[in-house]
Design a protein around this motif. Structure first.
Motif, short mmCIF file in Angstrom:
data_model
loop_
_atom_site.label_atom_id
_atom_site.label_comp_id
_atom_site.label_asym_id
_atom_site.label_seq_id
_atom_site.Cartn_x
_atom_site.Cartn_y
_atom_site.Cartn_z
N ASP A 146 10.25 0.69 2.03
CA ASP A 146 8.14 0.83 2.58
C ASP A 146 8.08 2.07 2.00
O ASP A 146 8.86 3.26 1.19
N ALA A 147 6.93 2.28 2.47
CA ALA A 147 6.03 3.16 1.45
C ALA A 147 5.82 3.94 2.69
O ALA A 147 4.27 4.92 2.62
N GLN A 148 6.12 4.52 3.89
CA GLN A 148 5.72 5.34 4.46
C GLN A 148 6.01 6.67 4.94
O GLN A 148 6.92 7.05 3.17
N LEU A 149 4.86 8.01 4.80
CA LEU A 149 5.29 8.65 3.99
C LEU A 149 6.52 9.85 4.88
O LEU A 149 7.39 10.39 3.56
N GLU A 150 7.40 9.61 6.01
CA GLU A 150 8.71 10.18 5.90
C GLU A 150 9.89 9.35 4.92
O GLU A 150 10.88 10.11 5.17
#
Length: 174
Positions: A31-35
């Motif tokens: 995914d593109a979650q910041l973490e």
């Protein structure tokens, strides 16, 4: 789908910068979650990165969270499509340099990150789970960070796995 953006791994570049330049040739994003993507910038001083991601993740990382254009200036990024989008919810693919592993991506229903262009209306491919099968041994790993719903398919994949890497479960089988 290693989380490179926080915790003990995020502190490694300062203590052990060689870990982020030696040996990392490919990254598979769920995914593109910041973490999950923040640590990509720590790879900037190494070789070009072979990045495996869905079209939705690639869009986020080139527009609303432009990590990839920054990396392109430093080390180069070779994007490989994980073809989970639109009506395609499951797709198998291979990662260069890992000929004995077969990756299968499964669209999940995790909400898109706040910075995403799809935050208000998530699309297929914003988030995936991965099943990785060793073609020599037959062993399987199922990796699903941020899995918010376990449907019948996810449950079947979990049951077939020799190892589960699951985070953020919110409810049981549907």
């Amino acid at each position: 789908a290693q989380q490179l953006g926080r915790g003990p791994v995020a502190s490694m570049p300062a203590a052990h910068p060689e870990l982020f330049t030696a040996g990392v040739r490919a990254v598979v994003l769920t995914d593109a979650q910041l973490e999950h993507v923040g640590g990509l910038l720590g790879l900037r001083n190494g070789s070009a990165i072979a990045l495996y991601a869905t079209p939705a993740v690639f869009e986020d990382l080139t527009t609303t969270l432009p990590v990839l254009p920054v990396l392109q200036h430093y080390c180069g990024v070779h994007w490989h499509v994980v073809p989970v989008a639109g009506d395609t919810r499951v797709a198998s693919f291979r990662v260069e340099g890992m000929p004995t592993l077969e990756f299968t991506a499964l669209a999940t229903q995790m909400p898109a990150p706040p910075h995403s262009a799809h935050h208000q209306q998530p699309v297929v491919g914003d988030s995936i789970a991965l099943a990785v099968r060793d073609l020599v041994t037959g062993q399987r790993v199922f990796c699903a960070p941020g899995l918010t719903r376990i449907g019948a398919l996810e449950f079947d994949w979990m049951r077939e796995a020799d190892c589960l890497l699951v985070d953020s479960l919110m409810n049981g089988p549907a």
